[in-house]
Design a protein around this motif. Structure first.
Motif, PDB file in Angstrom:
ATOM      1  N   MET A 170       0.846  -1.180   0.000  1.00  0.00           N
ATOM      2  CA  MET A 170       0.000   0.000   0.000  1.00  0.00           C
ATOM      3  C   MET A 170       0.890   1.242   0.000  1.00  0.00           C
ATOM      4  SD  MET A 170      -2.725   1.283   2.884  1.00  0.00           S
ATOM      5  CE  MET A 170      -4.237   0.759   2.145  1.00  0.00           C
ATOM      6  N   LYS A 171       0.511   2.224  -0.787  1.00  0.00           N
ATOM      7  CA  LYS A 171       1.268   3.470  -0.836  1.00  0.00           C
ATOM      8  C   LYS A 171       0.984   4.279   0.428  1.00  0.00           C
ATOM      9  CE  LYS A 171       1.490   3.644  -5.740  1.00  0.00           C
ATOM     10  NZ  LYS A 171       1.917   4.380  -6.824  1.00  0.00           N
ATOM     11  N   VAL A 172       1.990   5.002   0.857  1.00  0.00           N
ATOM     12  CA  VAL A 172       1.870   5.778   2.093  1.00  0.00           C
ATOM     13  C   VAL A 172       0.750   6.807   1.979  1.00  0.00           C
ATOM     14  CG1 VAL A 172       3.069   7.388   3.613  1.00  0.00           C
ATOM     15  CG2 VAL A 172       4.252   5.371   2.793  1.00  0.00           C
ATOM     16  N   LYS A 173       0.582   7.438   0.811  1.00  0.00           N
ATOM     17  CA  LYS A 173      -0.482   8.436   0.614  1.00  0.00           C
ATOM     18  C   LYS A 173      -1.867   7.818   0.831  1.00  0.00           C
ATOM     19  CE  LYS A 173       1.213  12.464  -0.587  1.00  0.00           C
ATOM     20  NZ  LYS A 173       1.086  13.572   0.327  1.00  0.00           N
ATOM     21  N   SER A 174      -2.065   6.597   0.335  1.00  0.00           N
ATOM     22  CA  SER A 174      -3.354   5.908   0.518  1.00  0.00           C
ATOM     23  C   SER A 174      -3.601   5.605   1.993  1.00  0.00           C
ATOM     24  CB  SER A 174      -3.367   4.595  -0.270  1.00  0.00           C
ATOM     25  OG  SER A 174      -3.166   4.847  -1.624  1.00  0.00           O
ATOM     26  N   PHE A 175      -2.545   5.316   2.699  1.00  0.00           N
ATOM     27  CA  PHE A 175      -2.607   5.033   4.131  1.00  0.00           C
ATOM     28  C   PHE A 175      -2.869   6.316   4.920  1.00  0.00           C
ATOM     29  CE2 PHE A 175       0.017   4.670   8.059  1.00  0.00           C
ATOM     30  CZ  PHE A 175      -0.775   3.753   8.716  1.00  0.00           C
TER      31      PHE A 175
ATOM     32  N   ALA B  76       5.642   4.332   6.495  1.00  0.00           N
ATOM     33  CA  ALA B  76       4.960   5.525   7.005  1.00  0.00           C
ATOM     34  C   ALA B  76       5.821   6.243   8.046  1.00  0.00           C
ATOM     35  CB  ALA B  76       3.602   5.147   7.600  1.00  0.00           C
ATOM     36  N   VAL B  77       6.521   5.478   8.867  1.00  0.00           N
ATOM     37  CA  VAL B  77       7.439   6.080   9.850  1.00  0.00           C
ATOM     38  C   VAL B  77       8.610   6.731   9.117  1.00  0.00           C
ATOM     39  CG1 VAL B  77       9.052   5.579  11.729  1.00  0.00           C
ATOM     40  CG2 VAL B  77       6.773   4.567  11.756  1.00  0.00           C
ATOM     41  N   SER B  78       9.191   6.036   8.148  1.00  0.00           N
ATOM     42  CA  SER B  78      10.327   6.582   7.375  1.00  0.00           C
ATOM     43  C   SER B  78       9.925   7.833   6.603  1.00  0.00           C
ATOM     44  CB  SER B  78      10.865   5.541   6.394  1.00  0.00           C
ATOM     45  OG  SER B  78      11.410   4.457   7.098  1.00  0.00           O
ATOM     46  N   ALA B  79       8.697   7.863   6.101  1.00  0.00           N
ATOM     47  CA  ALA B  79       8.219   9.006   5.319  1.00  0.00           C
ATOM     48  C   ALA B  79       7.787  10.177   6.211  1.00  0.00           C
ATOM     49  CB  ALA B  79       7.058   8.576   4.428  1.00  0.00           C
TER      50      ALA B  79
ATOM     51  N   SER C 186      -6.870  -1.666  11.738  1.00  0.00           N
ATOM     52  CA  SER C 186      -8.247  -1.448  11.278  1.00  0.00           C
ATOM     53  C   SER C 186      -8.283  -0.509  10.066  1.00  0.00           C
ATOM     54  CB  SER C 186      -9.119  -0.901  12.406  1.00  0.00           C
ATOM     55  OG  SER C 186      -8.739   0.412  12.741  1.00  0.00           O
ATOM     56  N   VAL C 187      -7.260   0.325   9.902  1.00  0.00           N
ATOM     57  CA  VAL C 187      -7.156   1.200   8.737  1.00  0.00           C
ATOM     58  C   VAL C 187      -6.681   0.405   7.524  1.00  0.00           C
ATOM     59  CG1 VAL C 187      -5.956   3.210   7.766  1.00  0.00           C
ATOM     60  CG2 VAL C 187      -6.741   3.247  10.140  1.00  0.00           C
ATOM     61  N   ILE C 188      -5.723  -0.506   7.740  1.00  0.00           N
ATOM     62  CA  ILE C 188      -5.193  -1.355   6.664  1.00  0.00           C
ATOM     63  C   ILE C 188      -5.476  -2.803   7.040  1.00  0.00           C
ATOM     64  CG2 ILE C 188      -3.226  -1.536   5.105  1.00  0.00           C
ATOM     65  CD1 ILE C 188      -1.653   0.205   6.956  1.00  0.00           C
ATOM     66  N   HIS C 189      -6.665  -3.246   6.823  1.00  0.00           N
ATOM     67  CA  HIS C 189      -7.050  -4.584   7.252  1.00  0.00           C
ATOM     68  C   HIS C 189      -6.869  -5.657   6.185  1.00  0.00           C
ATOM     69  CE1 HIS C 189     -10.494  -2.355   5.725  1.00  0.00           C
ATOM     70  NE2 HIS C 189     -10.846  -3.489   5.150  1.00  0.00           N
ATOM     71  N   ASP C 190      -6.579  -5.254   4.964  1.00  0.00           N
ATOM     72  CA  ASP C 190      -6.529  -6.233   3.883  1.00  0.00           C
ATOM     73  C   ASP C 190      -5.106  -6.659   3.514  1.00  0.00           C
ATOM     74  OD1 ASP C 190      -5.904  -3.730   2.927  1.00  0.00           O
ATOM     75  OD2 ASP C 190      -6.933  -3.995   1.012  1.00  0.00           O
ATOM     76  N   GLN C 191      -4.154  -6.450   4.400  1.00  0.00           N
ATOM     77  CA  GLN C 191      -2.763  -6.817   4.111  1.00  0.00           C
ATOM     78  C   GLN C 191      -2.315  -7.986   4.977  1.00  0.00           C
ATOM     79  OE1 GLN C 191      -0.286  -3.343   4.603  1.00  0.00           O
ATOM     80  NE2 GLN C 191      -0.662  -2.687   2.511  1.00  0.00           N
ATOM     81  N   THR C 192      -1.325  -8.698   4.474  1.00  0.00           N
ATOM     82  CA  THR C 192      -0.712  -9.745   5.286  1.00  0.00           C
ATOM     83  C   THR C 192       0.045  -9.078   6.426  1.00  0.00           C
ATOM     84  OG1 THR C 192       1.359  -9.744   4.060  1.00  0.00           O
ATOM     85  CG2 THR C 192      -0.397 -11.217   3.244  1.00  0.00           C
ATOM     86  N   LYS C 193       0.434  -9.869   7.394  1.00  0.00           N
ATOM     87  CA  LYS C 193       1.176  -9.332   8.542  1.00  0.00           C
ATOM     88  C   LYS C 193       2.479  -8.659   8.095  1.00  0.00           C
ATOM     89  CE  LYS C 193       2.519 -10.726  13.181  1.00  0.00           C
ATOM     90  NZ  LYS C 193       2.555 -11.803  14.150  1.00  0.00           N
ATOM     91  N   ALA C 194       3.199  -9.295   7.176  1.00  0.00           N
ATOM     92  CA  ALA C 194       4.470  -8.752   6.685  1.00  0.00           C
ATOM     93  C   ALA C 194       4.250  -7.459   5.894  1.00  0.00           C
ATOM     94  CB  ALA C 194       5.187  -9.785   5.824  1.00  0.00           C
ATOM     95  N   ALA C 195       3.232  -7.436   5.045  1.00  0.00           N
ATOM     96  CA  ALA C 195       2.939  -6.237   4.251  1.00  0.00           C
ATOM     97  C   ALA C 195       2.504  -5.090   5.163  1.00  0.00           C
ATOM     98  CB  ALA C 195       1.866  -6.531   3.216  1.00  0.00           C
ATOM     99  N   PHE C 196       1.715  -5.411   6.180  1.00  0.00           N
ATOM    100  CA  PHE C 196       1.271  -4.404   7.143  1.00  0.00           C
ATOM    101  C   PHE C 196       2.480  -3.790   7.863  1.00  0.00           C
ATOM    102  CE2 PHE C 196       0.096  -3.554  11.629  1.00  0.00           C
ATOM    103  CZ  PHE C 196      -0.769  -2.496  11.425  1.00  0.00           C
ATOM    104  N   ALA C 197       3.388  -4.634   8.349  1.00  0.00           N
ATOM    105  CA  ALA C 197       4.592  -4.147   9.036  1.00  0.00           C
ATOM    106  C   ALA C 197       5.419  -3.270   8.099  1.00  0.00           C
ATOM    107  CB  ALA C 197       5.422  -5.320   9.548  1.00  0.00           C
ATOM    108  N   SER C 198       5.517  -3.652   6.852  1.00  0.00           N
ATOM    109  CA  SER C 198       6.265  -2.874   5.863  1.00  0.00           C
ATOM    110  C   SER C 198       5.607  -1.504   5.632  1.00  0.00           C
ATOM    111  CB  SER C 198       6.348  -3.660   4.549  1.00  0.00           C
ATOM    112  OG  SER C 198       7.014  -2.918   3.573  1.00  0.00           O
TER     113      SER C 198
END
Length: 186
Positions: A1-6, A46-49, A29-41
């Motif tokens: 997921m792109k940071v802007k979409s998040f 988002a923190v880096s940006a 709950s904001v990004i519920h459709d991602q795998t655990k690894a994708a969510f962490a990424s």
């Protein structure tokens, strides 16, 4: 997921609810459709940006918030201990009541949750001391002042009681100022 979409749902929550602080599960709950690894990424990106600031493990502040620093601090405490009652007490409360002359370098809180601490360079230090006392009773008896927009504050007698119960040093307490604060708080 792109940071802007998040970022968009966080901006919406900030505008609608003044929500600035999120736990990992809140973000899930904001990004519920991602795998655990994708969510962490996504969170790491988002923190880096600079979209999120990591306060401590599992606790984040949305950097685009319009909330005040005191409102953010309140949300940090409430999100860190979501199922507990936490209130300003100990040295910070006694300083606010002018019973001790020093201003503590951190927020000292009592909580019905576990003891712990948050050390964040931007939002400050928060020390939580566990209490088994009936905090609800103290609130009902108006010994702890509850505000709608910030953390509850212990009155001087409760703050001193808490200070003694956790074994902190009481040598900074000015007993004359304490007696005056008791009158003011009644």
């Amino acid at each position: 997921m792109k940071v802007k979409s998040f970022q968009r749902p966080l901006e919406f929550k900030n505008q609608e609810e003044q929500k600035a602080v999120y736990s990992t599960s809140d973000l899930r709950s904001v990004i519920h459709d991602q795998t655990k690894a994708a969510f962490a990424s996504t969170i790491n990106r988002a923190v880096s940006a600079g979209v999120l600031h990591r306060v401590t493990r599992g606790l984040f502040v949305f950097t685009g918030t319009t909330a005040s620093k005191s409102h953010i601090s309140t949300q940090i405490v409430e999100t860190f201990r979501p199922n507990a009652i936490s209130y300003i007490s100990l040295e910070l409360a006694l300083s606010m009541w002018s019973v001790i002359s020093q201003i503590p370098f951190c927020a000292t809180l009592m909580t019905t949750g576990p003891s712990g601490k948050i050390d964040c360079p931007i939002y400050g230090r928060f020390y939580f001391s566990h209490t088994t006392r009936d905090v609800g009773k103290d609130i009902r008896n108006k010994r702890i002042i509850v505000y709608s927009d910030r953390l509850p504050l212990a009155k001087p007698d409760i703050a001193l009681r808490d200070l003694k119960s956790v074994g902190r040093n009481t040598h900074l307490v000015d007993m004359e100022a304490y007696q005056e604060a008791l009158k003011e708080a009644s």
